[in-house]
Design a protein around this motif. Sequence first.
Motif, mmCIF file in Angstrom:
data_model
loop_
_atom_site.group_PDB
_atom_site.id
_atom_site.type_symbol
_atom_site.label_atom_id
_atom_site.label_comp_id
_atom_site.label_asym_id
_atom_site.label_seq_id
_atom_site.Cartn_x
_atom_site.Cartn_y
_atom_site.Cartn_z
ATOM 1 N N LYS A 1 49.453 30.845 33.719
ATOM 2 C CA LYS A 1 49.425 31.746 35.123
ATOM 3 C C LYS A 1 48.137 31.632 36.098
ATOM 4 O O LYS A 1 47.546 30.457 36.013
ATOM 5 N N SER A 2 48.879 32.725 37.382
ATOM 6 C CA SER A 2 48.045 32.226 38.913
ATOM 7 C C SER A 2 47.470 33.389 39.388
ATOM 8 O O SER A 2 48.726 34.329 39.387
ATOM 9 N N ILE A 3 46.005 33.581 40.042
ATOM 10 C CA ILE A 3 46.478 34.695 40.501
ATOM 11 C C ILE A 3 46.654 34.449 41.886
ATOM 12 O O ILE A 3 47.072 35.571 42.935
ATOM 13 N N ARG A 4 47.184 33.460 42.091
ATOM 14 C CA ARG A 4 47.850 33.203 43.855
ATOM 15 C C ARG A 4 48.991 33.539 43.845
ATOM 16 O O ARG A 4 50.424 32.714 43.776
ATOM 17 N N PHE A 5 49.640 34.448 45.322
ATOM 18 C CA PHE A 5 50.783 34.904 44.977
ATOM 19 C C PHE A 5 50.901 34.724 46.765
ATOM 20 O O PHE A 5 52.205 35.316 47.510
ATOM 21 N N GLU A 6 50.232 33.809 47.225
ATOM 22 C CA GLU A 6 49.927 33.740 48.551
ATOM 23 C C GLU A 6 51.006 34.571 49.458
ATOM 24 O O GLU A 6 51.309 35.345 50.748
ATOM 25 N N CYS A 7 49.919 35.318 49.198
ATOM 26 C CA CYS A 7 49.057 36.827 49.906
ATOM 27 C C CYS A 7 48.687 36.942 51.259
ATOM 28 O O CYS A 7 47.943 36.268 51.521
ATOM 29 N N TYR A 8 49.049 37.413 51.879
ATOM 30 C CA TYR A 8 49.008 37.539 53.419
ATOM 31 C C TYR A 8 48.135 38.705 54.152
ATOM 32 O O TYR A 8 47.388 38.939 55.126
ATOM 33 N N ALA A 9 47.932 39.258 52.845
ATOM 34 C CA ALA A 9 46.810 40.681 53.697
ATOM 35 C C ALA A 9 45.423 40.119 53.988
ATOM 36 O O ALA A 9 44.688 39.389 53.035
ATOM 37 N N HIS A 10 44.396 40.550 54.766
ATOM 38 C CA HIS A 10 43.315 40.182 55.484
ATOM 39 C C HIS A 10 42.817 41.165 56.603
ATOM 40 O O HIS A 10 44.080 41.422 57.159
ATOM 41 N N TYR A 11 41.582 40.479 56.831
ATOM 42 C CA TYR A 11 40.775 41.873 57.704
ATOM 43 C C TYR A 11 40.090 40.372 58.340
ATOM 44 O O TYR A 11 39.321 39.409 57.913
ATOM 45 N N ASN A 12 40.287 40.206 59.737
ATOM 46 C CA ASN A 12 38.942 39.205 60.973
ATOM 47 C C ASN A 12 38.317 40.235 61.127
ATOM 48 O O ASN A 12 38.355 41.185 62.132
ATOM 49 N N LEU A 13 36.956 39.961 60.576
ATOM 50 C CA LEU A 13 35.549 40.314 61.689
ATOM 51 C C LEU A 13 35.082 39.511 62.483
ATOM 52 O O LEU A 13 35.036 38.689 62.204
ATOM 53 N N ASN A 14 34.667 39.996 63.789
ATOM 54 C CA ASN A 14 34.197 39.183 65.174
ATOM 55 C C ASN A 14 32.230 39.571 65.063
ATOM 56 O O ASN A 14 32.777 41.070 65.740
ATOM 57 N N TRP A 15 31.484 38.857 65.040
ATOM 58 C CA TRP A 15 30.588 39.293 65.457
ATOM 59 C C TRP A 15 30.133 39.346 66.830
ATOM 60 O O TRP A 15 31.198 39.394 68.131
ATOM 61 N N VAL A 16 30.324 40.972 67.513
ATOM 62 C CA VAL A 16 29.718 41.208 68.476
ATOM 63 C C VAL A 16 28.484 41.036 69.254
ATOM 64 O O VAL A 16 27.295 41.689 68.536
#
Length: 316
Positions: free
Chosen positions: A93-108
């Motif tokens: 079993k694996s938790i890896r599903f090649e999920c594309y959900a993500h959030y990019n945080l950039n410094w101000v």
Amino acid sequence: MTTASATSGASSTSQLHFPDGAPRVGDTYATLEVAMDTLIQFEESRGNKLVIGQSKKDSAGMYCKVIMHCQSYQKHKTVHDMKIDPSDQRQSKSIRFECYAHYNLNWVGASEMFTLTTVVHDHTHGRNLAVGAKAPCPVPLEVKKFIQKYANKPSFSHSQIKSMLSNNFPEQELTSSQITNIMNEACSQSKRDVQELGGDFAAIIQSLQEKVANGEPWNYHLKIEETTGTVTLLWWQSPEQAALTHRYPDILVNDCAANCNHYNYPLNIGIIIDNFGNSQNAWYALQAQEDLETYRWVLQCHLQAAGEPSEVIASD
């Protein structure tokens, strides 16, 4: 968990659907910790766990970009090869599903604030958090400093630090792995600092010199081989030990623990007996040799600290 509020900014026109309460492009947060905590709590409410996928630091070592991925973002790799072992019929079993959900945080720039520049809410799988389970949140700076303070002290174990955390920060729930990671990083950083100073002896000597320069009444004596510049003897005692040595000079117990460090320098310990009949460590010495000249030098250091010779000396 820390409850944080975000200031909503302009959202991307390419995003046609948002879950209720979803973070959006342009949302700005006071600090990176607040931003990560907010995103983790949102995905936790949906049954998913976020992890740091990639990050970037500036020249000062501060985060300027962080990408928070779903825990299942990587691609699953098969570890069983039927060509090598046809009898291996296990289905891993694996938790890896090649999920594309993500959030990019950039410094101000010129602030501690971070803003969301990319948001992908959609997951390619069901929930990866058990019902009722909590996702680990970023450790607040004051909690991290508390753990680091005791991580390098051998008298404090993992369980003791965890117990102290529950007493000092009852609202902060940390997993065992979070505590272990912070302790390991603190120990690694200490080792790097020592190496930058030139090694253990150089770090100890510099620390003693700084204490004396700051007016702290530490005592230490140093002996260096003239031809090689190698430290052959180092004797030291704290202000409390110096006071005990001067007050109770009658009895000295001298014990030497041989080869208990990777330099193979025996640790020589001076012990006095106080007026309650209790033994107290009076000084320490690291020595390259165990010959008569070395012990004479060490005992002369003790005599100088005590101010008068001991009536009884016991040694192994």
